[in-house]
Motif scaffolding. Structure first.
Motif, PDB file in Angstrom:
ATOM      1  N   VAL A 226      26.859  17.462  39.561  1.00  0.00           N
ATOM      2  CA  VAL A 226      26.960  17.226  41.007  1.00  0.00           C
ATOM      3  C   VAL A 226      26.483  18.454  41.768  1.00  0.00           C
ATOM      4  O   VAL A 226      25.758  18.342  42.764  1.00  0.00           O
ATOM      5  N   ARG A 227      26.869  19.642  41.297  1.00  0.00           N
ATOM      6  CA  ARG A 227      26.412  20.889  41.936  1.00  0.00           C
ATOM      7  C   ARG A 227      24.883  20.936  41.958  1.00  0.00           C
ATOM      8  O   ARG A 227      24.275  21.265  42.970  1.00  0.00           O
ATOM      9  N   ASP A 228      24.260  20.594  40.824  1.00  0.00           N
ATOM     10  CA  ASP A 228      22.800  20.635  40.752  1.00  0.00           C
ATOM     11  C   ASP A 228      22.147  19.571  41.637  1.00  0.00           C
ATOM     12  O   ASP A 228      21.056  19.778  42.162  1.00  0.00           O
ATOM     13  N   LEU A 229      22.804  18.440  41.785  1.00  0.00           N
ATOM     14  CA  LEU A 229      22.255  17.386  42.630  1.00  0.00           C
ATOM     15  C   LEU A 229      22.361  17.726  44.114  1.00  0.00           C
ATOM     16  O   LEU A 229      21.479  17.373  44.900  1.00  0.00           O
ATOM     17  N   LEU A 230      23.435  18.421  44.502  1.00  0.00           N
ATOM     18  CA  LEU A 230      23.685  18.684  45.916  1.00  0.00           C
ATOM     19  C   LEU A 230      23.122  20.009  46.418  1.00  0.00           C
ATOM     20  O   LEU A 230      22.860  20.144  47.615  1.00  0.00           O
ATOM     21  N   ALA A 231      22.946  20.976  45.544  1.00  0.00           N
ATOM     22  CA  ALA A 231      22.468  22.295  45.978  1.00  0.00           C
ATOM     23  C   ALA A 231      20.962  22.258  46.227  1.00  0.00           C
ATOM     24  O   ALA A 231      20.204  21.765  45.390  1.00  0.00           O
ATOM     25  N   PRO A 232      20.538  22.780  47.360  1.00  0.00           N
ATOM     26  CA  PRO A 232      19.097  22.819  47.658  1.00  0.00           C
ATOM     27  C   PRO A 232      18.346  23.643  46.596  1.00  0.00           C
ATOM     28  O   PRO A 232      18.796  24.710  46.197  1.00  0.00           O
ATOM     29  N   GLY A 233      17.242  23.111  46.148  1.00  0.00           N
ATOM     30  CA  GLY A 233      16.410  23.822  45.188  1.00  0.00           C
ATOM     31  C   GLY A 233      16.888  23.736  43.743  1.00  0.00           C
ATOM     32  O   GLY A 233      16.272  24.309  42.861  1.00  0.00           O
ATOM     33  N   ARG A 234      17.967  23.038  43.485  1.00  0.00           N
ATOM     34  CA  ARG A 234      18.470  22.895  42.108  1.00  0.00           C
ATOM     35  C   ARG A 234      18.219  21.471  41.637  1.00  0.00           C
ATOM     36  O   ARG A 234      18.176  20.533  42.428  1.00  0.00           O
ATOM     37  N   HIS A 235      18.091  21.329  40.329  1.00  0.00           N
ATOM     38  CA  HIS A 235      17.884  20.022  39.723  1.00  0.00           C
ATOM     39  C   HIS A 235      18.744  19.928  38.469  1.00  0.00           C
ATOM     40  O   HIS A 235      18.929  20.926  37.776  1.00  0.00           O
ATOM     41  N   PRO A 236      19.262  18.741  38.155  1.00  0.00           N
ATOM     42  CA  PRO A 236      20.030  18.590  36.912  1.00  0.00           C
ATOM     43  C   PRO A 236      19.146  18.946  35.710  1.00  0.00           C
ATOM     44  O   PRO A 236      17.949  18.654  35.693  1.00  0.00           O
ATOM     45  N   LYS A 237      19.752  19.572  34.751  1.00  0.00           N
ATOM     46  CA  LYS A 237      19.020  19.991  33.554  1.00  0.00           C
ATOM     47  C   LYS A 237      19.374  19.080  32.385  1.00  0.00           C
ATOM     48  O   LYS A 237      20.463  18.509  32.323  1.00  0.00           O
ATOM     49  N   LEU A 238      18.428  18.968  31.460  1.00  0.00           N
ATOM     50  CA  LEU A 238      18.613  18.077  30.309  1.00  0.00           C
ATOM     51  C   LEU A 238      19.857  18.434  29.504  1.00  0.00           C
ATOM     52  O   LEU A 238      20.600  17.548  29.075  1.00  0.00           O
ATOM     53  N   LEU A 239      20.095  19.726  29.301  1.00  0.00           N
ATOM     54  CA  LEU A 239      21.273  20.146  28.545  1.00  0.00           C
ATOM     55  C   LEU A 239      22.560  19.717  29.251  1.00  0.00           C
ATOM     56  O   LEU A 239      23.495  19.226  28.615  1.00  0.00           O
ATOM     57  N   GLU A 240      22.606  19.863  30.547  1.00  0.00           N
ATOM     58  CA  GLU A 240      23.803  19.502  31.302  1.00  0.00           C
ATOM     59  C   GLU A 240      24.008  17.995  31.341  1.00  0.00           C
ATOM     60  O   GLU A 240      25.140  17.515  31.243  1.00  0.00           O
ATOM     61  N   ILE A 241      22.935  17.233  31.467  1.00  0.00           N
ATOM     62  CA  ILE A 241      23.038  15.769  31.436  1.00  0.00           C
ATOM     63  C   ILE A 241      23.536  15.324  30.065  1.00  0.00           C
ATOM     64  O   ILE A 241      24.472  14.523  29.949  1.00  0.00           O
ATOM     65  N   GLY A 242      22.930  15.867  29.006  1.00  0.00           N
ATOM     66  CA  GLY A 242      23.339  15.532  27.645  1.00  0.00           C
ATOM     67  C   GLY A 242      24.777  15.915  27.363  1.00  0.00           C
ATOM     68  O   GLY A 242      25.526  15.172  26.718  1.00  0.00           O
ATOM     69  N   THR A 243      25.198  17.076  27.866  1.00  0.00           N
ATOM     70  CA  THR A 243      26.566  17.536  27.658  1.00  0.00           C
ATOM     71  C   THR A 243      27.567  16.608  28.338  1.00  0.00           C
ATOM     72  O   THR A 243      28.606  16.277  27.770  1.00  0.00           O
ATOM     73  N   CYS A 244      27.247  16.180  29.532  1.00  0.00           N
ATOM     74  CA  CYS A 244      28.134  15.259  30.253  1.00  0.00           C
ATOM     75  C   CYS A 244      28.257  13.935  29.498  1.00  0.00           C
ATOM     76  O   CYS A 244      29.354  13.413  29.323  1.00  0.00           O
ATOM     77  N   LEU A 245      27.122  13.418  29.040  1.00  0.00           N
ATOM     78  CA  LEU A 245      27.142  12.171  28.265  1.00  0.00           C
ATOM     79  C   LEU A 245      27.896  12.355  26.948  1.00  0.00           C
ATOM     80  O   LEU A 245      28.656  11.479  26.528  1.00  0.00           O
ATOM     81  N   LEU A 246      27.683  13.495  26.300  1.00  0.00           N
ATOM     82  CA  LEU A 246      28.337  13.773  25.025  1.00  0.00           C
ATOM     83  C   LEU A 246      29.853  13.801  25.175  1.00  0.00           C
ATOM     84  O   LEU A 246      30.570  13.080  24.474  1.00  0.00           O
ATOM     85  N   PHE A 247      30.357  14.633  26.086  1.00  0.00           N
ATOM     86  CA  PHE A 247      31.803  14.743  26.234  1.00  0.00           C
ATOM     87  C   PHE A 247      32.425  13.474  26.818  1.00  0.00           C
ATOM     88  O   PHE A 247      33.511  13.060  26.408  1.00  0.00           O
ATOM     89  N   GLY A 248      31.738  12.851  27.759  1.00  0.00           N
ATOM     90  CA  GLY A 248      32.253  11.587  28.294  1.00  0.00           C
ATOM     91  C   GLY A 248      32.315  10.512  27.224  1.00  0.00           C
ATOM     92  O   GLY A 248      33.309   9.795  27.101  1.00  0.00           O
ATOM     93  N   GLY A 249      31.248  10.403  26.429  1.00  0.00           N
ATOM     94  CA  GLY A 249      31.227   9.416  25.349  1.00  0.00           C
ATOM     95  C   GLY A 249      32.268   9.698  24.281  1.00  0.00           C
ATOM     96  O   GLY A 249      32.954   8.784  23.812  1.00  0.00           O
ATOM     97  N   LEU A 250      32.408  10.968  23.897  1.00  0.00           N
ATOM     98  CA  LEU A 250      33.418  11.315  22.884  1.00  0.00           C
ATOM     99  C   LEU A 250      34.828  11.065  23.403  1.00  0.00           C
ATOM    100  O   LEU A 250      35.695  10.614  22.649  1.00  0.00           O
ATOM    101  N   PHE A 251      35.052  11.340  24.692  1.00  0.00           N
ATOM    102  CA  PHE A 251      36.371  11.048  25.260  1.00  0.00           C
ATOM    103  C   PHE A 251      36.691   9.556  25.154  1.00  0.00           C
ATOM    104  O   PHE A 251      37.776   9.170  24.733  1.00  0.00           O
TER     105      PHE A 251
END
Length: 153
Positions: free
Chosen positions: A38-63
Protein backbone atom coordinates in the motif's frame (compact mmCIF):
# COMPACT_ATOMS: atom_id res chain seq x y z
CA UNK A 1 18.33 0.03 2.30
CA UNK A 2 15.01 -0.61 0.55
CA UNK A 3 16.16 -4.13 -0.33
CA UNK A 4 16.78 -4.87 3.34
CA UNK A 5 13.42 -3.35 4.25
CA UNK A 6 11.81 -5.77 1.79
CA UNK A 7 12.79 -8.58 4.17
CA UNK A 8 10.96 -6.95 7.11
CA UNK A 9 7.98 -9.35 6.80
CA UNK A 10 10.35 -12.29 7.30
CA UNK A 11 11.81 -10.70 10.42
CA UNK A 12 8.32 -9.94 11.73
CA UNK A 13 7.33 -13.54 11.05
CA UNK A 14 10.23 -14.91 13.11
CA UNK A 15 9.66 -12.56 16.04
CA UNK A 16 5.87 -12.92 16.20
CA UNK A 17 6.01 -16.69 15.63
CA UNK A 18 8.32 -17.02 18.66
CA UNK A 19 6.07 -14.86 20.83
CA UNK A 20 2.58 -15.85 19.68
CA UNK A 21 2.79 -18.93 17.47
CA UNK A 22 2.80 -19.86 13.81
CA UNK A 23 -0.61 -18.52 12.69
CA UNK A 24 0.06 -15.15 14.36
CA UNK A 25 3.50 -14.97 12.77
CA UNK A 26 2.13 -15.69 9.30
CA UNK A 27 -0.69 -13.17 9.77
CA UNK A 28 1.68 -10.48 11.03
CA UNK A 29 4.05 -11.03 8.12
CA UNK A 30 1.15 -10.87 5.64
CA UNK A 31 -0.05 -7.61 7.20
CA UNK A 32 3.42 -6.04 7.09
CA UNK A 33 3.74 -7.13 3.45
CA UNK A 34 0.37 -5.61 2.61
CA UNK A 35 1.29 -2.34 4.34
CA UNK A 36 4.49 -2.17 2.31
CA UNK A 37 2.52 -2.71 -0.90
CA UNK A 38 0.00 0.00 0.00
CA UNK A 39 2.88 2.37 0.82
CA UNK A 40 4.37 1.74 -2.63
CA UNK A 41 1.02 2.24 -4.33
CA UNK A 42 0.25 5.52 -2.54
CA UNK A 43 3.67 7.18 -2.36
CA UNK A 44 4.53 9.41 -5.31
CA UNK A 45 7.31 7.97 -7.43
CA UNK A 46 7.14 4.51 -5.84
CA UNK A 47 5.92 1.30 -7.42
CA UNK A 48 5.19 -2.14 -5.93
CA UNK A 49 8.12 -4.48 -6.34
CA UNK A 50 8.01 -8.11 -7.40
CA UNK A 51 9.61 -9.30 -4.16
CA UNK A 52 7.07 -7.43 -2.06
CA UNK A 53 4.12 -8.67 -4.13
CA UNK A 54 5.42 -12.24 -3.92
CA UNK A 55 6.02 -11.92 -0.18
CA UNK A 56 2.49 -10.70 0.43
CA UNK A 57 1.05 -13.57 -1.61
CA UNK A 58 3.37 -16.06 0.10
CA UNK A 59 2.52 -15.10 3.68
CA UNK A 60 -1.16 -14.54 2.93
CA UNK A 61 -1.40 -17.92 1.20
CA UNK A 62 0.51 -19.73 3.95
CA UNK A 63 -1.70 -18.12 6.59
CA UNK A 64 -4.82 -19.38 4.80
CA UNK A 65 -3.31 -22.86 4.30
CA UNK A 66 -2.21 -23.06 7.94
CA UNK A 67 -5.71 -22.42 9.26
CA UNK A 68 -6.76 -25.56 11.07
CA UNK A 69 -3.42 -27.28 10.41
CA UNK A 70 -0.80 -28.28 12.93
CA UNK A 71 2.41 -27.36 11.14
CA UNK A 72 5.69 -27.49 13.00
CA UNK A 73 7.95 -24.47 12.84
CA UNK A 74 10.32 -26.54 10.69
CA UNK A 75 7.48 -27.19 8.22
CA UNK A 76 6.57 -23.50 8.07
CA UNK A 77 10.15 -22.30 7.69
CA UNK A 78 10.66 -24.77 4.86
CA UNK A 79 7.56 -23.44 3.12
CA UNK A 80 8.53 -19.79 3.68
CA UNK A 81 12.08 -20.27 2.45
CA UNK A 82 10.98 -22.41 -0.51
CA UNK A 83 8.43 -19.73 -1.40
CA UNK A 84 11.07 -17.03 -1.21
CA UNK A 85 13.40 -19.12 -3.38
CA UNK A 86 10.60 -19.59 -5.91
CA UNK A 87 9.92 -15.84 -5.99
CA UNK A 88 13.57 -15.02 -6.64
CA UNK A 89 13.95 -17.72 -9.30
CA UNK A 90 10.75 -16.67 -11.06
CA UNK A 91 11.92 -13.07 -11.28
CA UNK A 92 15.05 -14.33 -13.00
CA UNK A 93 13.19 -16.68 -15.33
CA UNK A 94 10.97 -13.81 -16.43
CA UNK A 95 14.07 -11.65 -16.97
CA UNK A 96 13.30 -9.27 -14.12
CA UNK A 97 15.79 -10.22 -11.39
CA UNK A 98 14.27 -8.99 -8.15
CA UNK A 99 17.28 -6.83 -7.23
CA UNK A 100 16.84 -4.79 -10.42
CA UNK A 101 13.91 -2.77 -9.07
CA UNK A 102 15.88 -1.83 -5.94
CA UNK A 103 19.06 -1.05 -7.87
CA UNK A 104 17.19 1.29 -10.20
CA UNK A 105 16.24 3.42 -7.21
CA UNK A 106 19.87 4.31 -6.60
CA UNK A 107 21.32 4.40 -10.14
CA UNK A 108 20.72 6.92 -12.89
CA UNK A 109 18.27 5.96 -15.62
CA UNK A 110 21.06 6.03 -18.20
CA UNK A 111 22.53 2.85 -16.63
CA UNK A 112 19.33 0.82 -16.47
CA UNK A 113 19.71 -0.88 -19.83
CA UNK A 114 23.46 -1.37 -19.79
CA UNK A 115 24.58 -5.00 -20.05
CA UNK A 116 26.84 -4.60 -16.99
CA UNK A 117 24.01 -3.27 -14.85
CA UNK A 118 21.70 -6.11 -15.89
CA UNK A 119 24.41 -8.75 -15.45
CA UNK A 120 25.26 -7.41 -11.98
CA UNK A 121 21.62 -7.71 -10.95
CA UNK A 122 21.43 -11.27 -12.24
CA UNK A 123 24.53 -12.11 -10.20
CA UNK A 124 23.09 -10.47 -7.08
CA UNK A 125 19.74 -12.24 -7.52
CA UNK A 126 21.50 -15.56 -8.20
CA UNK A 127 23.54 -15.15 -5.00
CA UNK A 128 20.33 -14.61 -3.02
CA UNK A 129 18.75 -17.63 -4.76
CA UNK A 130 21.78 -19.76 -3.87
CA UNK A 131 21.54 -18.70 -0.23
CA UNK A 132 17.82 -19.48 -0.10
CA UNK A 133 18.48 -22.77 -1.89
CA UNK A 134 20.97 -23.78 0.79
CA UNK A 135 18.41 -22.91 3.47
CA UNK A 136 15.73 -24.97 1.75
CA UNK A 137 18.03 -27.97 1.34
CA UNK A 138 19.12 -27.77 4.96
CA UNK A 139 15.55 -27.45 6.23
CA UNK A 140 14.31 -30.20 3.94
CA UNK A 141 16.99 -32.66 4.95
CA UNK A 142 17.12 -31.83 8.66
CA UNK A 143 13.81 -33.47 9.70
CA UNK A 144 14.66 -36.64 7.78
CA UNK A 145 18.08 -36.78 9.42
CA UNK A 146 16.42 -36.38 12.82
CA UNK A 147 14.04 -39.28 12.03
CA UNK A 148 17.00 -41.42 10.95
CA UNK A 149 18.83 -40.75 14.21
CA UNK A 150 15.67 -41.47 16.21
CA UNK A 151 15.16 -44.83 14.45
CA UNK A 152 18.81 -45.79 14.86
CA UNK A 153 18.71 -45.16 18.61
Amino acid sequence: MNLLLAFAPFIVFVVVERLAGIPAGLAAAAIVSAIMLVRDLLAPGRHPKLLEIGTCLLFGGLFLLAMGEQWSIADVRLRVDAGLLAIVLLTMVFQRPFSLQYARESVGREHWDSPEFLRTNYVISAAWAAAFGVLVLAEWSWPSCRRCRTRAA
